[in-house]
Design a protein around this motif. Structure first.
Motif, short mmCIF file in Angstrom:
data_model
loop_
_atom_site.label_atom_id
_atom_site.label_comp_id
_atom_site.label_asym_id
_atom_site.label_seq_id
_atom_site.Cartn_x
_atom_site.Cartn_y
_atom_site.Cartn_z
N HIS A 129 0.83 -1.21 0.00
CA HIS A 129 0.00 0.00 0.00
C HIS A 129 0.86 1.25 0.00
O HIS A 129 0.55 2.24 -0.69
CB HIS A 129 -0.92 0.00 1.21
N ARG A 130 1.94 1.22 0.79
CA ARG A 130 2.82 2.39 0.85
C ARG A 130 3.46 2.65 -0.50
O ARG A 130 3.57 3.80 -0.94
CB ARG A 130 3.89 2.12 1.92
N ARG A 131 3.89 1.60 -1.17
CA ARG A 131 4.53 1.77 -2.48
C ARG A 131 3.54 2.28 -3.51
O ARG A 131 3.87 3.16 -4.32
CB ARG A 131 5.11 0.42 -2.92
N THR A 132 2.32 1.77 -3.50
CA THR A 132 1.31 2.25 -4.44
C THR A 132 0.98 3.72 -4.19
O THR A 132 0.85 4.51 -5.14
CB THR A 132 0.05 1.39 -4.31
N LEU A 133 0.85 4.10 -2.92
CA LEU A 133 0.55 5.50 -2.60
C LEU A 133 1.68 6.41 -3.04
O LEU A 133 1.44 7.51 -3.58
CB LEU A 133 0.31 5.63 -1.10
N LEU B 153 -2.61 5.11 -12.90
CA LEU B 153 -2.97 3.85 -12.24
C LEU B 153 -2.47 2.64 -13.02
O LEU B 153 -1.96 1.69 -12.40
CB LEU B 153 -4.49 3.80 -12.05
N PRO B 154 -2.58 2.57 -14.36
CA PRO B 154 -2.03 1.40 -15.06
C PRO B 154 -0.52 1.27 -14.89
O PRO B 154 -0.01 0.16 -14.71
CB PRO B 154 -2.41 1.65 -16.52
N GLU B 155 0.21 2.40 -14.95
CA GLU B 155 1.65 2.33 -14.77
C GLU B 155 2.01 1.91 -13.34
O GLU B 155 2.97 1.15 -13.12
CB GLU B 155 2.30 3.68 -15.08
N THR B 156 1.24 2.40 -12.36
CA THR B 156 1.47 2.00 -10.97
C THR B 156 1.24 0.50 -10.79
O THR B 156 2.01 -0.19 -10.13
CB THR B 156 0.57 2.79 -10.03
N THR C 56 -2.65 -6.19 -10.61
CA THR C 56 -3.68 -5.80 -11.56
C THR C 56 -4.14 -4.38 -11.24
O THR C 56 -3.94 -3.87 -10.13
CB THR C 56 -4.87 -6.76 -11.49
N THR C 57 -4.78 -3.75 -12.22
CA THR C 57 -5.26 -2.38 -12.00
C THR C 57 -6.29 -2.31 -10.88
O THR C 57 -6.22 -1.39 -10.05
CB THR C 57 -5.81 -1.82 -13.31
N PRO C 58 -7.28 -3.21 -10.80
CA PRO C 58 -8.20 -3.16 -9.65
C PRO C 58 -7.49 -3.34 -8.32
O PRO C 58 -7.84 -2.68 -7.34
CB PRO C 58 -9.19 -4.30 -9.94
N ALA C 59 -6.52 -4.24 -8.26
CA ALA C 59 -5.79 -4.43 -7.01
C ALA C 59 -5.02 -3.17 -6.62
O ALA C 59 -4.98 -2.78 -5.44
CB ALA C 59 -4.84 -5.62 -7.13
N ALA C 60 -4.38 -2.53 -7.60
CA ALA C 60 -3.67 -1.29 -7.30
C ALA C 60 -4.63 -0.20 -6.84
O ALA C 60 -4.30 0.58 -5.93
CB ALA C 60 -2.89 -0.83 -8.54
N ALA C 61 -5.82 -0.13 -7.44
CA ALA C 61 -6.81 0.87 -7.02
C ALA C 61 -7.27 0.60 -5.59
O ALA C 61 -7.43 1.54 -4.79
CB ALA C 61 -8.00 0.85 -7.97
#
Length: 397
Positions: A238-242, A252-255, A262-267
């Motif tokens: 979560h910290r890395r995504t934020l 969001l796709p690049e993250t 996956t994009t939903p998981a990253a969101a």
């Protein structure tokens, strides 16, 4: 040309083409040859030269855009597509300063047209003739001077440790120098290095290192300490995504691609991280406010990256060490094998078995007392003459 059209002409699926373009996979074998032929054909159709396009020499991903005199910008990692976020980066390095830092460890002086900013996108934006003037060492130094200062600050937000942040960035660039032909041809070499630095920084094995068991001195400002504590309480994913989305400014796709999710998981990770931060710091519920607050927190720490020449030499020393270790291990293995073959017997000799106790044989017994019948027989035998003319004969009954 869409990804589906490109995949149809190469003979692969759209997901495979997307993996190539995002850096998740690399074409190989016949697919690589077909992909290269197609890109060269497209380049010829557009009237481009043979050196331009996506098939570039090792020095292609280098700085080449001239900077405006006196201009200043945040030295941060460039996003795919050309957009650059000023968040989580230093705001005091100019293009000329970055070029001068890159030239310190270079074997030759960087040309005047190369002493400028890194292009804010992929390597295809480099003007013709500039990349060819740089040696691999100069190209690496320029990439390091552009990415390392901001990347150290980003990694500090990810780990909360200054020394670990510097070590993670150095290890990532050392790995990039070891694989420089691959990194130089990457469509976004800055993202390649950033992903390697983040992976090393969040490794769970650091908890077993003695130097990282004790906490480091906290930030001077109380608000910075509170925000850093909230960030460190988040799960590493979560910290890395934020940090990538709200700090660096990736899409969001690049993250999702950089965090291998996956994009939903990253969101979902992003929303959970934002909610956790907003629960402790309500004033940061706005993503724009969080974006600027992360930039301020990273800029307050005076974190300096090592010189690019020192990083390159460290990578080369590590490569020499492991090469010599592999050679020594191979020589020892060959020597032990030869010694075994020299001293081993040429024929089979059965071993002499050790003595064993024979079991099952009754033990020796001494004679016991005679019965009455035996005593009578013994008395009768003693009464008869043993050496006379008479003989004892059995009597019939």
């Amino acid at each position: 040309m869409t990804q589906a059209q490109l995949g149809a002409r190469v003979g692969v699926s759209r997901e495979t083409v997307r993996g190539w373009e995002t850096g998740r996979s690399t074409p190989a074998g016949r697919e690589r040859e077909a992909y290269a032929k197609l890109l060269n054909a497209v380049a010829r159709e557009k009237g481009m030269t043979a050196g331009q396009g996506t098939t570039r020499p090792a020095q292609s991903a280098q700085p080449a855009q001239p900077a405006q005199p006196g201009s200043r910008r945040a030295v941060v990692v460039a996003k795919p597509g050309g957009a650059v976020s000023p968040a989580v980066g230093t705001v005091k390095e100019t293009a000329q300063e970055a070029a001068q830092e890159a030239a310190k460890g270079a074997p030759q002086e960087i040309p005047q047209e190369a002493a400028a900013e890194i292009p804010e996108g992929t390597a295809e934006e480099t003007p013709e003739g500039t990349a060819a003037a740089l040696t691999p060492a100069q190209a690496f130094d320029a990439l390091y001077a552009f990415c390392a200062p901001a990347l150290v600050r980003q990694t500090y937000l990810l780990t909360g440790r200054r020394e670990l942040a510097r070590e993670s960035v150095e290890r990532a660039f050392q790995l990039a120098w070891e694989r420089w032909p691959e990194v130089a041809r990457d469509r976004d070499p800055a993202s390649w290095v950033r992903a390697a630095a983040y992976e090393f920084a969040v490794s769970p094995w650091h908890r077993f290192r003695l130097r990282f068991r004790h906490p480091e001195p906290p930030a001077a400002d109380a608000a910075d300490r509170v925000l850093m504590a909230v960030l460190l309480r988040l799960p590493p994913s979560h910290r890395r995504t934020l940090l990538l989305y709200d700090g660096v400014g990736l899409g969001l796709p690049e993250t999702a691609a950089e965090t291998e999710a996956t994009t939903p998981a990253a969101a979902n990770r992003l929303m959970g991280a934002r909610e956790a931060v907003a629960a402790h710091l309500p004033e940061l519920a706005d993503p724009e406010a969080l974006h600027h607050r992360l930039a301020e927190l990273a800029s307050t720490e005076r974190l300096r990256a090592a010189q690019p020449s020192a990083v390159r030499l460290g990578s080369e020393r590590r490569a020499r060490f492991w090469t010599r270790a592999a050679i020594a291990f191979t020589v020892a293995l060959i020597g032990s094998t030869a010694l075994t073959l020299r001293t081993a017997p040429t024929k089979y000799e059965p071993p002499v078995p050790a003595g064993e106790t024979v079991r099952g044989v009754p033990p020796r017994m001494a004679p016991g007392a005679l019965s009455e019948a035996e005593q009578e027989l013994r008395a009768k035998l003693r009464e008869e003459l043993q050496d006379g003319p008479e003989r004892l004969v059995p009597l019939g009954r």
